[in-house]
Design an enzyme around this catalytic site. Structure first.
Site, short mmCIF file in Angstrom:
data_model
loop_
_atom_site.label_atom_id
_atom_site.label_comp_id
_atom_site.label_asym_id
_atom_site.label_seq_id
_atom_site.Cartn_x
_atom_site.Cartn_y
_atom_site.Cartn_z
N GLU A 1 3.94 11.45 -1.07
CA GLU A 1 3.12 11.93 -2.19
C GLU A 1 2.25 13.12 -1.80
O GLU A 1 1.98 14.00 -2.62
CB GLU A 1 2.23 10.81 -2.74
CG GLU A 1 2.98 9.75 -3.53
CD GLU A 1 3.45 8.59 -2.67
OE1 GLU A 1 3.38 8.69 -1.41
OE2 GLU A 1 3.88 7.57 -3.22
N GLN B 1 -1.25 -3.27 -5.09
CA GLN B 1 -1.26 -1.80 -5.23
C GLN B 1 -2.25 -1.32 -6.28
O GLN B 1 -2.03 -0.30 -6.92
CB GLN B 1 0.15 -1.27 -5.50
CG GLN B 1 1.07 -1.48 -4.30
CD GLN B 1 2.35 -0.65 -4.35
OE1 GLN B 1 2.86 -0.36 -5.42
NE2 GLN B 1 2.87 -0.29 -3.19
N LYS C 1 -0.13 0.62 -16.44
CA LYS C 1 1.26 0.38 -16.84
C LYS C 1 1.37 -0.04 -18.31
O LYS C 1 2.29 0.40 -19.00
CB LYS C 1 1.83 -0.70 -15.93
CG LYS C 1 3.34 -0.88 -16.01
CD LYS C 1 3.74 -2.05 -15.09
CE LYS C 1 5.20 -2.42 -15.26
NZ LYS C 1 6.06 -1.66 -14.33
#
Lengths: 555, 169
Positions: free
Chosen positions: A51, A114, A163
């Site tokens: 990333e 996470q 999400k």
């Protein structure tokens, strides 16, 4: 029609004119990646190895194109891996949009797998950031992120999207791409006052930084220098804004700036500073910096005026708009005596140049310079090679020198070069060192899989040269942890990634390597061996002044 | 060290207090007290910060940086002579028959109101400017203070001036 949040992200990116994004998938952006799959004909996603590389690539894309770069990462480690990239963009005022996924809204704050508070983490390194709580806010939040990133002094903006917001559906109406806030000129009274000071100057000096590139104000800057008969110098971030061979241009100022430039600035009686922020690497000892000069400081960011250096006139406004108002108020005045003085500084600088036999970094860079076209973007990493590149290479076009100035991020260059290649469609060049290259060389994989034409000039001295230089000069040659003693075979490393490469130990070998590299289809690594005790000169010691400048180091 | 009071009008959004206070931390200003609440408009919150600062240019730099935050709508430094500032304190004293009268006398002199009274404790409320509250606390130190809670100051400019977006550069 109702569409998902993930689709809204991609649709909004498209409506903002974004056709390439850099990133790395993961659990909390899987919906977003599904939308990228669906829209793959309209938007290209460049998959990096890490990333951080994606963030630097988006940054390099933005620097080379002037359009915002977009990077996508998942929650948790994906998001934290962006941090150095975001901070790099923040310190250099680069418009970057970072989009991160996060866990379901219902799980936020429970330390779920996470989950990380990325808006909290990036608070001090973004212009602004957003946590999107409802899908209804998503499109407008992204639009606002773009507007903020490109308005005024640009900078990175992060949008964190849980999400469930990516999954939820709502109505979406496309809107035209956002426009940056209208640039404005400084207040008329401030401009008039500044004009009087400039008109009274006998030794004027025009000094500029990256703000001139952002404002696209090179033309106004040159008109100013012409009218008041001033030499021009820049900070490292200003490089490439005006052609390097412009007769008024003395090069870069600062700790490792060009001697003539630093000296002229030191002797000037009026410094007109444009889109530049008087960083400590530029001023050295601030109490001794440009003591004889009145300073006219023009910057779009009012917080930069009087931050480190007290200006005689602080003008808050867009550099271009302000200069266009200022120019008619100035009287054209030749300063032949001052020009003679400046010419003498140039002569002194020329006399300091030594041409030793063998493959010196300067020679290597001059040979590289001969291969550059006006459109070639050149990225660097951070260290001695960066300073040599900044001192030696010539640029014709704006946005062709891409380097981490403010944060000084080793490992920036490879990702940035890849981003710059995507932005320009040109073969890109990376000048790096073995220290910096070792940090993020994994992005060779990206360059290979995307067939990025990329010339990597690796100035390999086996040491962390910049720190070693300080250890030599200020720490009694205690080479604490700067001798790398690695056994890396860079040609084999390049081959392992599917790239090409060769070793250059002599100018002849380098010429052959450069010819091969500039003809190669994909990335090409030149392992260019240089001596470990090359110095970056001149050098203003940290916290020193022009009185302390080091132009030569004893044999 | 000088003491400054600044009012910051911000968008009423979560995280905004964090953004503002984080700027004080980054510039190494010590916050003496801070109040935050909704205002006449639900859209805005008002943060009043009292802080100690070394010099004017560092303070100006702090304001400049605060002003750049997209959530910050307006900043106004409040000068003591041009503003009304108040703070509310609750102070809980030990209720001892030997000191009770002295505490009550002091409270009367300061217009402190008794809001809770038990066999062992007295809770008093005092609304005043910070200096007056400090003076009262100092008097109370002669006795046994069990607990103190102060709100931090709220402050408005005198006259019809209001906090609003000001382009002060």
């Amino acid at each position: 029609m109702k569409i998902s949040g993930a689709d809204i992200v991609v649709q909004t990116l498209l409506e903002q004119g974004c056709d390439v994004v850099f990133g790395y998938p993961g659990g909390q952006v899987i919906n977003l990646y599904d939308s990228l799959y669906k829209y793959q004909d309209s938007i290209r996603h460049v998959l990096t190895a890490h990333e951080q590389g994606a963030a630097h690539a988006a940054d390099g894309y933005a620097r080379a194109s002037g359009r915002p770069g977009v990077v996508i990462a998942t929650s948790g480690p994906g998001a934290t891996n962006l941090v150095t990239g975001i901070a790099t963009a923040y310190l250099d005022s680069v418009p970057l949009i970072a989009i991160t996924g996060n866990v379901m809204g219902s799980q936020i704050g429970t330390d779920s797998f996470q989950e990380i508070d990325i808006t909290g983490i990036t608070l001090p390194i973004t212009k602004h950031n957003y946590f999107v709580g409802r899908v209804e806010e998503l499109a407008d939040t992204l639009r606002e992120a773009f507007r903020l990133a490109i308005s005024g002094r640009p900078g990175p903006v992060l949008v964190d999207i849980p999400k469930d917001v990516q999954i939820a559906k709502t109505d979406y109406q496309p809107k035209p791409a956002v426009q940056p806030d209208e640039p404005f000129a400084a207040k008329e009274i401030r401009i008039t006052e500044a004009a009087a000071t400039i008109n009274a100057a006998r030794r004027p000096f025009v000094y500029f930084g990256g703000g001139v590139i952002t404002a696209g104000a090179a033309e106004e800057l040159l008109a100013l220098a012409e009218k008041i008969d001033a030499p021009i110098g820049c900070s490292m971030m200003g490089l490439s804004a005006i052609p390097s061979d412009h007769p008024r241009f003395l090069g870069m100022q600062g700790m490792h700036g060009h001697y003539a430039c630093s000296t002229a600035m030191h002797h000037a009686d009026c410094i007109i500073a444009l889109g530049v922020r008087f960083n400590d690497r530029v001023t050295g000892d601030r109490t001794k910096f440009a003591r004889h000069a009145k300073i006219v400081h023009i910057d779009i960011d009012g917080a930069e005026l009087d931050k480190t250096v007290h200006p005689t006139h602080g003008l808050r406004g867009d550099v271009g708009c302000t200069l266009r108002r200022l120019l008619p108020l100035l009287t054209a005045a030749p300063h032949p005596e001052w020009q003679q003085q400046v010419a003498a500084f140039r002569k002194e600088e020329a006399a300091q140049q030594t041409d030793r036999p063998g493959l010196t970094p300067q020679k290597a860079l001059k040979m590289l310079d001969a291969h550059l076209t006006p459109n070639t973007p050149v990225a660097t990493d951070v260290g001695q090679h960066q300073m040599w590149a900044a001192q030696t290479l010539h640029f014709q076009k704006s946005r062709r020198f891409i380097s981490s100035g403010g944060l000084g991020t080793m490992g920036f260059g490879l990702g940035a070069a890849i981003g710059a290649a995507f932005a320009t469609g040109e073969r890109a060049v990376l000048v790096t060192g073995d220290g910096s290259f070792g940090m993020n060389c994994n992005e060779l994989a990206t360059a290979v899989s995307c067939k990025v034409p990329l010339v990597i000039l690796l100035l390999n001295n086996g040491v962390l040269g910049m720190v070693r230089q300080w250890q030599t000069l200020f720490f009694d040659r205690h080479y604490s942890n700067t001798v790398l003693n690695r056994q890396t075979d860079y040609v084999a490393l390049a081959a392992a990634f599917g790239a090409q490469g060769s070793v250059a130990q002599t100018p002849e070998q380098l010429e052959a390597a450069l010819a091969a590299a500039f003809a190669a289809d994909g990335p090409y690594v030149i392992d260019c061996r240089i001596d470990k005790d090359e110095f970056v000169l001149p050098m203003l010691p940290p916290g020193g002044s022009m009185d302390d400048i080091i132009t030569k180091v004893g044999d | 060290m000088e003491r400054f009071t600044v009012a910051v009008l911000v968008k009423n959004q979560f995280g905004v207090l964090n953004r503002v206070t984080s700027m004080f931390r980054r510039r190494q200003f010590n916050i003496v007290c801070l109040t935050v609440s909704e205002t006449e408009s639900a859209e805005f919150s008002r943060i009043t910060v009292q802080f100690d600062g070394q010099n004017d240019s560092a303070k100006q730099q702090l304001y400049n940086q605060l002003y750049k935050l997209p959530d910050v709508c307006s900043i106004k430094e409040l000068q003591p002579q041009d503003s009304v500032s108040r703070e509310l304190m609750l102070i809980k004293m030990e209720n001892d028959p030997e000191t009770r009268a002295a505490i009550r006398d002091a409270a009367a002199a300061f217009n402190a109101k008794t809001v809770d009274y038990t066999r062992d404790s007295i809770v008093m409320q005092l609304t005043a400017d910070s200096r007056r509250i400090d003076d009262f606390v100092n008097l109370m130190r002669d006795f046994t203070i069990l607990e103190i809670c102060r709100t931090g100051i709220v402050s408005l400019e005198r006259g019809n001036a209001t906090i609003r977006k000001v382009n002060y550069l």
